[in-house]
Design a protein around this motif. Sequence first.
Motif, PDB file in Angstrom:
ATOM      1  N   ASP A 273       0.852  -1.188   0.000  1.00  0.00           N
ATOM      2  CA  ASP A 273       0.000   0.000   0.000  1.00  0.00           C
ATOM      3  C   ASP A 273       0.890   1.242   0.000  1.00  0.00           C
ATOM      4  OD1 ASP A 273      -1.820   2.009   0.326  1.00  0.00           O
ATOM      5  OD2 ASP A 273      -2.779   1.182   2.117  1.00  0.00           O
ATOM      6  N   LEU A 274       0.983   1.878  -1.174  1.00  0.00           N
ATOM      7  CA  LEU A 274       1.784   3.091  -1.339  1.00  0.00           C
ATOM      8  C   LEU A 274       0.911   4.271  -1.719  1.00  0.00           C
ATOM      9  CD1 LEU A 274       4.803   1.588  -3.356  1.00  0.00           C
ATOM     10  CD2 LEU A 274       4.573   1.860  -0.882  1.00  0.00           C
ATOM     11  N   GLY A 275      -0.402   4.159  -1.464  1.00  0.00           N
ATOM     12  CA  GLY A 275      -1.332   5.222  -1.834  1.00  0.00           C
ATOM     13  C   GLY A 275      -1.051   6.532  -1.116  1.00  0.00           C
ATOM     14  N   PHE A 276      -1.448   7.640  -1.764  1.00  0.00           N
ATOM     15  CA  PHE A 276      -1.293   8.987  -1.213  1.00  0.00           C
ATOM     16  C   PHE A 276       0.170   9.305  -0.888  1.00  0.00           C
ATOM     17  CE2 PHE A 276      -5.838   8.904  -0.856  1.00  0.00           C
ATOM     18  CZ  PHE A 276      -6.213  10.246  -0.959  1.00  0.00           C
ATOM     19  N   ASN A 277       1.013   9.162  -1.904  1.00  0.00           N
ATOM     20  CA  ASN A 277       2.404   9.587  -1.827  1.00  0.00           C
ATOM     21  C   ASN A 277       2.729  10.337  -3.118  1.00  0.00           C
ATOM     22  OD1 ASN A 277       4.048   8.495   0.657  1.00  0.00           O
ATOM     23  ND2 ASN A 277       2.638   6.834   0.124  1.00  0.00           N
ATOM     24  N   ASN A 278       4.001  10.455  -3.432  1.00  0.00           N
ATOM     25  CA  ASN A 278       4.421  11.165  -4.640  1.00  0.00           C
ATOM     26  C   ASN A 278       5.328  10.300  -5.518  1.00  0.00           C
ATOM     27  OD1 ASN A 278       3.255  13.886  -3.977  1.00  0.00           O
ATOM     28  ND2 ASN A 278       4.654  13.699  -2.251  1.00  0.00           N
ATOM     29  N   PHE A 279       5.097   8.988  -5.498  1.00  0.00           N
ATOM     30  CA  PHE A 279       5.921   8.094  -6.303  1.00  0.00           C
ATOM     31  C   PHE A 279       5.677   8.339  -7.791  1.00  0.00           C
ATOM     32  CE2 PHE A 279       5.573   5.561  -2.338  1.00  0.00           C
ATOM     33  CZ  PHE A 279       6.926   5.465  -2.048  1.00  0.00           C
ATOM     34  N   SER A 280       6.709   8.109  -8.595  1.00  0.00           N
ATOM     35  CA  SER A 280       6.594   8.291 -10.041  1.00  0.00           C
ATOM     36  C   SER A 280       7.575   7.355 -10.724  1.00  0.00           C
ATOM     37  CB  SER A 280       6.897   9.747 -10.421  1.00  0.00           C
ATOM     38  OG  SER A 280       8.219  10.097 -10.026  1.00  0.00           O
ATOM     39  N   GLY A 281       7.516   7.354 -12.052  1.00  0.00           N
ATOM     40  CA  GLY A 281       8.465   6.548 -12.811  1.00  0.00           C
ATOM     41  C   GLY A 281       7.965   5.145 -13.077  1.00  0.00           C
ATOM     42  N   PRO A 282       8.808   4.322 -13.693  1.00  0.00           N
ATOM     43  CA  PRO A 282       8.385   2.963 -14.064  1.00  0.00           C
ATOM     44  C   PRO A 282       8.153   2.093 -12.832  1.00  0.00           C
ATOM     45  CG  PRO A 282      10.741   3.240 -14.413  1.00  0.00           C
ATOM     46  CD  PRO A 282      10.196   4.598 -14.096  1.00  0.00           C
ATOM     47  N   PHE A 283       7.189   1.212 -12.954  1.00  0.00           N
ATOM     48  CA  PHE A 283       6.861   0.296 -11.865  1.00  0.00           C
ATOM     49  C   PHE A 283       7.730  -0.947 -11.990  1.00  0.00           C
ATOM     50  CE2 PHE A 283       4.141  -2.660  -9.481  1.00  0.00           C
ATOM     51  CZ  PHE A 283       3.868  -1.883  -8.373  1.00  0.00           C
ATOM     52  N   PRO A 284       8.236  -1.511 -10.872  1.00  0.00           N
ATOM     53  CA  PRO A 284       9.110  -2.693 -10.945  1.00  0.00           C
ATOM     54  C   PRO A 284       8.480  -3.838 -11.735  1.00  0.00           C
ATOM     55  CG  PRO A 284       9.129  -1.796  -8.723  1.00  0.00           C
ATOM     56  CD  PRO A 284       8.079  -1.032  -9.479  1.00  0.00           C
ATOM     57  N   SER A 285       9.212  -4.320 -12.720  1.00  0.00           N
ATOM     58  CA  SER A 285       8.660  -5.342 -13.614  1.00  0.00           C
ATOM     59  C   SER A 285       8.497  -6.690 -12.929  1.00  0.00           C
ATOM     60  CB  SER A 285       9.578  -5.496 -14.833  1.00  0.00           C
ATOM     61  OG  SER A 285      10.890  -5.831 -14.428  1.00  0.00           O
ATOM     62  N   ASP A 286       9.281  -6.980 -11.898  1.00  0.00           N
ATOM     63  CA  ASP A 286       9.232  -8.293 -11.249  1.00  0.00           C
ATOM     64  C   ASP A 286       7.914  -8.558 -10.533  1.00  0.00           C
ATOM     65  OD1 ASP A 286      11.661  -8.956 -12.177  1.00  0.00           O
ATOM     66  OD2 ASP A 286      12.743  -8.744 -10.282  1.00  0.00           O
ATOM     67  N   PHE A 287       7.102  -7.520 -10.307  1.00  0.00           N
ATOM     68  CA  PHE A 287       5.823  -7.739  -9.639  1.00  0.00           C
ATOM     69  C   PHE A 287       4.927  -8.682 -10.429  1.00  0.00           C
ATOM     70  CE2 PHE A 287       6.643  -4.202  -6.759  1.00  0.00           C
ATOM     71  CZ  PHE A 287       6.001  -4.638  -5.612  1.00  0.00           C
ATOM     72  N   GLY A 288       5.104  -8.732 -11.729  1.00  0.00           N
ATOM     73  CA  GLY A 288       4.281  -9.621 -12.547  1.00  0.00           C
ATOM     74  C   GLY A 288       4.501 -11.086 -12.244  1.00  0.00           C
ATOM     75  N   ASN A 289       5.643 -11.415 -11.611  1.00  0.00           N
ATOM     76  CA  ASN A 289       5.958 -12.802 -11.282  1.00  0.00           C
ATOM     77  C   ASN A 289       5.664 -13.145  -9.829  1.00  0.00           C
ATOM     78  OD1 ASN A 289       7.035 -13.158 -13.914  1.00  0.00           O
ATOM     79  ND2 ASN A 289       8.969 -12.236 -13.251  1.00  0.00           N
TER      80      ASN A 289
END
Length: 205
Positions: free
Chosen positions: A136-152
């Motif tokens: 849960d990273l909601g309500f922050n200021n993250f940006s950029g590409p999302f880690p690809s390994d999450f798909g696995n």
Amino acid sequence: MYGLWGFERLKLKMMVVMLLMLVLSLFEQNMSFSSPLNSEGLALLRFKQRVVSDPFSALSNWKEIDGEIDPCSWFGVECSDEKVVILNLKDLCLVGNLGPEFGKLENLKSIILRNNSFSGSIPQEIGELKELELLDLGFNNFSGPFPSDFGNNLSLTTLLLDNNEFLGNLAPEIYEVKMLSEFQVDENRLTDAATIPSCKTSGFP
């Protein structure tokens, strides 16, 4: 007389050497026993170093005491079988970013950093946490590409990314989890939003 004294000195030296070996052996056993927890504690301390603002002093007890690191006693950290399994630091208005040290927390099942002011990219190492069920990273200021390994990651069941900057490159499997999770957030927001002020800012002060 001299020979007897020399023999006594030799015995004393041997006793000292044996005592030192015993102390060293006990020290090595203790380090071996506590090293996984120490490793996780050191990783969390590196995470703390990346926090540039902690307005509620939530991480004030995250420190080494008398040479010992015990992350299980720290605020927001929960352990099981002396392994860090939950990191819950929501609603604390923490400002900073995340780094590769999360890869050392390989037993984590939940990372909850909701409603802070973390910025930058989400480190690739978080996607490598095979035990992770909730992020849960909601309500922050993250940006950029999302880690690809999450798909696995077959363990991940809940992914909350609402109210961040643009997060691209979501794998199809992750996109399905994200959609389900955001629906859950929309339901929760009906009760939470009225009582918890947002910590979200434009980033670093």
